[in-house]
Structures are given as C-alpha cells and as structure tokens.
Design a protein around this motif. Structure first.
Motif, PDB file in Angstrom:
ATOM      1  N   ASP A 293       6.284  32.191  56.776  1.00 15.16           N
ATOM      2  CA  ASP A 293       6.522  33.090  58.034  1.00 15.16           C
ATOM      3  C   ASP A 293       7.908  33.600  57.970  1.00 15.16           C
ATOM      4  O   ASP A 293       8.591  32.578  57.904  1.00 15.16           O
ATOM      5  CB  ASP A 293       6.164  32.562  59.257  1.00 15.16           C
ATOM      6  CG  ASP A 293       4.965  32.665  59.554  1.00 15.16           C
ATOM      7  OD1 ASP A 293       4.225  33.178  58.800  1.00 15.16           O
ATOM      8  OD2 ASP A 293       4.296  32.062  60.484  1.00 15.16           O
ATOM      9  N   GLY A 294       8.427  34.758  57.854  1.00 14.54           N
ATOM     10  CA  GLY A 294       9.783  35.231  57.769  1.00 14.54           C
ATOM     11  C   GLY A 294      10.471  35.002  56.458  1.00 14.54           C
ATOM     12  O   GLY A 294      11.682  35.477  56.306  1.00 14.54           O
ATOM     13  N   LEU A 295       9.793  34.708  55.542  1.00 20.92           N
ATOM     14  CA  LEU A 295      10.276  34.482  53.992  1.00 20.92           C
ATOM     15  C   LEU A 295       9.641  35.557  53.171  1.00 20.92           C
ATOM     16  O   LEU A 295       8.410  35.667  52.921  1.00 20.92           O
ATOM     17  CB  LEU A 295      10.037  33.129  53.629  1.00 20.92           C
ATOM     18  CG  LEU A 295      10.718  33.158  51.920  1.00 20.92           C
ATOM     19  CD1 LEU A 295      11.978  33.138  51.928  1.00 20.92           C
ATOM     20  CD2 LEU A 295      10.094  31.623  51.613  1.00 20.92           C
ATOM     21  N   TYR A 296      10.524  36.574  52.532  1.00 21.65           N
ATOM     22  CA  TYR A 296       9.967  37.614  51.989  1.00 21.65           C
ATOM     23  C   TYR A 296      10.189  37.722  50.606  1.00 21.65           C
ATOM     24  O   TYR A 296      11.082  37.243  50.011  1.00 21.65           O
ATOM     25  CB  TYR A 296      10.407  39.096  52.619  1.00 21.65           C
ATOM     26  CG  TYR A 296      10.055  39.149  54.154  1.00 21.65           C
ATOM     27  CD1 TYR A 296       9.040  40.157  54.320  1.00 21.65           C
ATOM     28  CD2 TYR A 296      10.724  38.552  55.085  1.00 21.65           C
ATOM     29  CE1 TYR A 296       8.591  40.327  55.495  1.00 21.65           C
ATOM     30  CE2 TYR A 296      10.390  38.802  56.498  1.00 21.65           C
ATOM     31  CZ  TYR A 296       9.357  39.801  56.697  1.00 21.65           C
ATOM     32  OH  TYR A 296       8.994  39.764  58.174  1.00 21.65           O
ATOM     33  N   LEU A 297       9.376  38.435  49.699  1.00 21.41           N
ATOM     34  CA  LEU A 297       9.638  38.750  48.455  1.00 21.41           C
ATOM     35  C   LEU A 297       9.863  40.170  48.183  1.00 21.41           C
ATOM     36  O   LEU A 297       9.374  41.166  48.767  1.00 21.41           O
ATOM     37  CB  LEU A 297       8.585  38.331  47.334  1.00 21.41           C
ATOM     38  CG  LEU A 297       7.974  36.901  47.498  1.00 21.41           C
ATOM     39  CD1 LEU A 297       6.727  36.760  46.409  1.00 21.41           C
ATOM     40  CD2 LEU A 297       9.268  36.151  46.616  1.00 21.41           C
ATOM     41  N   ALA A 298      10.980  40.577  47.066  1.00 22.97           N
ATOM     42  CA  ALA A 298      11.171  41.986  46.715  1.00 22.97           C
ATOM     43  C   ALA A 298      11.420  41.871  45.436  1.00 22.97           C
ATOM     44  O   ALA A 298      11.917  41.124  44.741  1.00 22.97           O
ATOM     45  CB  ALA A 298      12.365  42.367  47.757  1.00 22.97           C
ATOM     46  N   GLY A 299      11.009  43.015  45.011  1.00 21.02           N
ATOM     47  CA  GLY A 299      11.308  43.243  43.226  1.00 21.02           C
ATOM     48  C   GLY A 299      10.233  42.678  42.295  1.00 21.02           C
ATOM     49  O   GLY A 299       9.214  42.343  42.581  1.00 21.02           O
ATOM     50  N   VAL A 300      10.672  42.721  41.264  1.00 20.22           N
ATOM     51  CA  VAL A 300       9.859  42.239  40.062  1.00 20.22           C
ATOM     52  C   VAL A 300       9.599  40.692  40.232  1.00 20.22           C
ATOM     53  O   VAL A 300       8.524  40.468  39.604  1.00 20.22           O
ATOM     54  CB  VAL A 300      10.709  42.414  38.677  1.00 20.22           C
ATOM     55  CG1 VAL A 300      11.070  43.841  38.288  1.00 20.22           C
ATOM     56  CG2 VAL A 300      11.954  41.715  38.480  1.00 20.22           C
ATOM     57  N   VAL A 301      10.204  39.837  41.191  1.00 19.65           N
ATOM     58  CA  VAL A 301       9.680  38.615  41.181  1.00 19.65           C
ATOM     59  C   VAL A 301       8.130  38.587  41.902  1.00 19.65           C
ATOM     60  O   VAL A 301       7.477  37.691  41.690  1.00 19.65           O
ATOM     61  CB  VAL A 301      10.417  37.754  42.140  1.00 19.65           C
ATOM     62  CG1 VAL A 301      10.589  38.160  43.548  1.00 19.65           C
ATOM     63  CG2 VAL A 301      10.458  36.293  41.845  1.00 19.65           C
TER      64      VAL A 301
END
Length: 322
Positions: free
Chosen positions: A282-290
């Motif tokens: 919770d509260g930890l996001y991913l963005a982009g090619v990862v």
C-alpha cells in the motif's frame, strides 16, 4: 517528511515530479547517477524511434529541428524541464532500501534516510545487462554498453543480438572501419528493428560487408579469438571486441527486497494495479518501463508518461479520503 519520494530521475520520474508539483504535494526525486542517467549512457549517435511530441512530459513542448530527436536533443529537453520547473532532485544518491512502518516509508540512500507518505519507483531497466553466461564474458574486451563507433576503427568486432541496439552497433562500427560479424540466435534480423534501418542491415549482409551467422550462438571468448556455434558446426574467428547487445533488465532483487511481488515465470512481472499503478505494498507505486519485468519492449516513454497522472490521481484521492 515528504508527501512523495520518487526513485529514478529519468523521464518518467521527472513526469511524476511534475505531476506532484501540479497537485501541490511535496516530493523528492532520487537518481543514482546524473539527470536522466539512462539516456546519458545511450550511444552518442542514438536517434529515438518516437517523434519529439511523444517524448514530452508535463505538457512542456519538446522543440527540435529533427523529425526524430537524438540523444543530445533529449538531454537538453529533460534538463531544461527539470531546471525550469525547479524539480527537487538528489542526483548521485542511490536508494538502497525502503521500509514501511505505521503508514510511513523510510527511504534509505547511500547518504542518508528520508521519510514519505508515498513512494514511486521509476527505475527503468537499463542498469543491469543480460549476460551471455559463457567463458570469457568477463574479459575487458566484452562490452554490454556502447557509446561511440570511432573507438572500434580497424578492429574485429563481434556483435551479439538482432535488436535495434545490436543492429545500430553493427552498422555504425562497420562505417567507421571495423570488420563486423553479427551473431544472431534467430533465423533473421528482428522485425522490431527500426523500419528505416532494417533494409540497410539486410543489404549490408547480402553484399558481404557485414558477416552474419543466423541460428547461431557465441560459445566462448578469449583474448584474440572467439567460438561461434553455427548450424554447420563450431567455428573460431579472430576477434578484438565483443559487443554483447543482449538486452537489459530491471533490478529485480531490489524490487523483491522492498516487498514487491514478482510473477513466478521467466517474465518476473511486478504485481501492480493497472488502474492506479499501486503495487501489493500500500502506498508504493510503479511507473514506466519497470512495470514490464523482462518484457522490456512493452513500455516506452511515449506510452508510460500517463503513469504519472494515474498515480497522482490515486494519491490525491487517498489524501481526500483521509
């Protein structure tokens, strides 16, 4: 105490910083190298597949005289975006750990520790090369990264791979006077190669300017030669450099260390909600090619720019509810 800490100072990390700024939230961006470090380490001659408007972030126009921008254009653009918007950047500060306790993240770096309500991981995939796992791969003459073709003038160069990076290396070093041999696992040059480049490499192979071994694998590397397994048997050729353009991968150990679950197959897809980009933490996001795991061809700057707005919409919604 920050509202958001962003890990990764590439285009998507900067886009997240701009979106946080627009939402009125405090943020801090960490990059283990220089600004847009991955782009900085691209070949000096690299030209993007995308046109400039598809690389824009934060609604800031990307103006260039080239139809398709090159590395220098991109470095200039993203630097100006970061500086003109006064994005809070901690460069050359690598994040080593993230821990969460009582809804607060503690982000530890090589220099200090910081706290935030939310964390966005936008670390890309260009930092760790996919190895060949063959004898001699650790010799200094074996390169997984490529900067400039002039260095290989009058050298015998083996290029491993059939993707854009491998084909660019083969053509550019050949045109600077290298004797180039391509080693390709498949039966042809990849269909993903840029449409204006693919005919060039096919013609160079047909005329014999570049030697290509298809359905073949590099098996061993030594100081002055290398072994290639071909359909007709193993051959040994003289060699000065090996350019192993075998791809790159995200830092999966780090993702698992901070609690993100990965798929159990060979793709190692991180767990996240496609509607919010939030991971199983919770509260930890991913963005982009990862986000693509080993499917590094799925996400680019142009189709992952929207992650910044998706994430910030969810964070703003959570803050409103709380």
């Amino acid at each position: 105490m920050y509202d958001i800490i962003i890990i990764g100072g590439g285009p998507i990390g900067l886009a997240c910083g701009l979106a946080a700024q627009k939402a009125g939230l405090s943020s801090l961006i960490f990059e283990k190298g220089t600004l847009v470090n991955s782009l900085y380490n691209y070949p000096s001659t690299m030209t993007f597949f995308s046109t400039s408007e598809k690389l824009e972030i934060g609604n800031v126009p990307f103006v260039t005289t080239h139809v398709k921008p090159n590395r220098a254009d991109a470095l200039e653009y993203y630097r100006r975006v970061a500086l003109s918007n006064q994005l809070p950047l901690n460069l050359f500060e690598e994040v080593t750990d993230i821990q969460k306790a009582e809804d607060v993240f503690t982000v530890t770096t090589c220099k200090s520790a910081y706290k935030a309500k939310y964390v966005i991981v936008a670390t890309g995939f260009y930092d760790i090369s996919v190895n060949l796992d063959i004898p001699g791969e650790n010799l200094p003459k074996v390169k997984h990264y490529y900067l400039d073709p002039h260095y290989y003038t009058l050298q015998k160069v083996i290029v491993v791979g059939s993707s854009n990076s491998a084909i660019d290396v083969a053509l550019e070093t050949y045109r600077k006077g290298a004797e180039v041999t391509l080693v390709i696992r498949g039966s042809e040059v990849s269909n993903r190669v840029k449409y204006w480049v693919r005919p060039d490499i096919i013609n160079r192979i047909k005329e014999g300017s570049i030697k290509a071994y298809f359905n073949s694998e590099l098996k061993a590397i030594r100081e002055t030669e290398a072994d290639i397994q071909t359909p007709d048997g193993k051959i040994t050729i003289a060699n000065d450099f090996v350019m192993a353009m075998t791809g790159y991968k995200p830092n999966f150990d780090f993702l698992q260390q901070i609690g993100i679950q990965l798929s159990e197959d060979e793709r190692f897809i991180p767990t996240y909600n496609k509607d919010t980009m939030e991971t199983n933490v919770d509260g930890l996001y991913l963005a982009g090619v990862v986000c693509g795991g080993m499917d590094t061809h799925l996400w680019f700057i142009e189709n992952s720019r929207i992650h910044a707005d998706i994430i910030l919409d969810d964070i703003v919604r959570k803050n409103t509810l709380s």
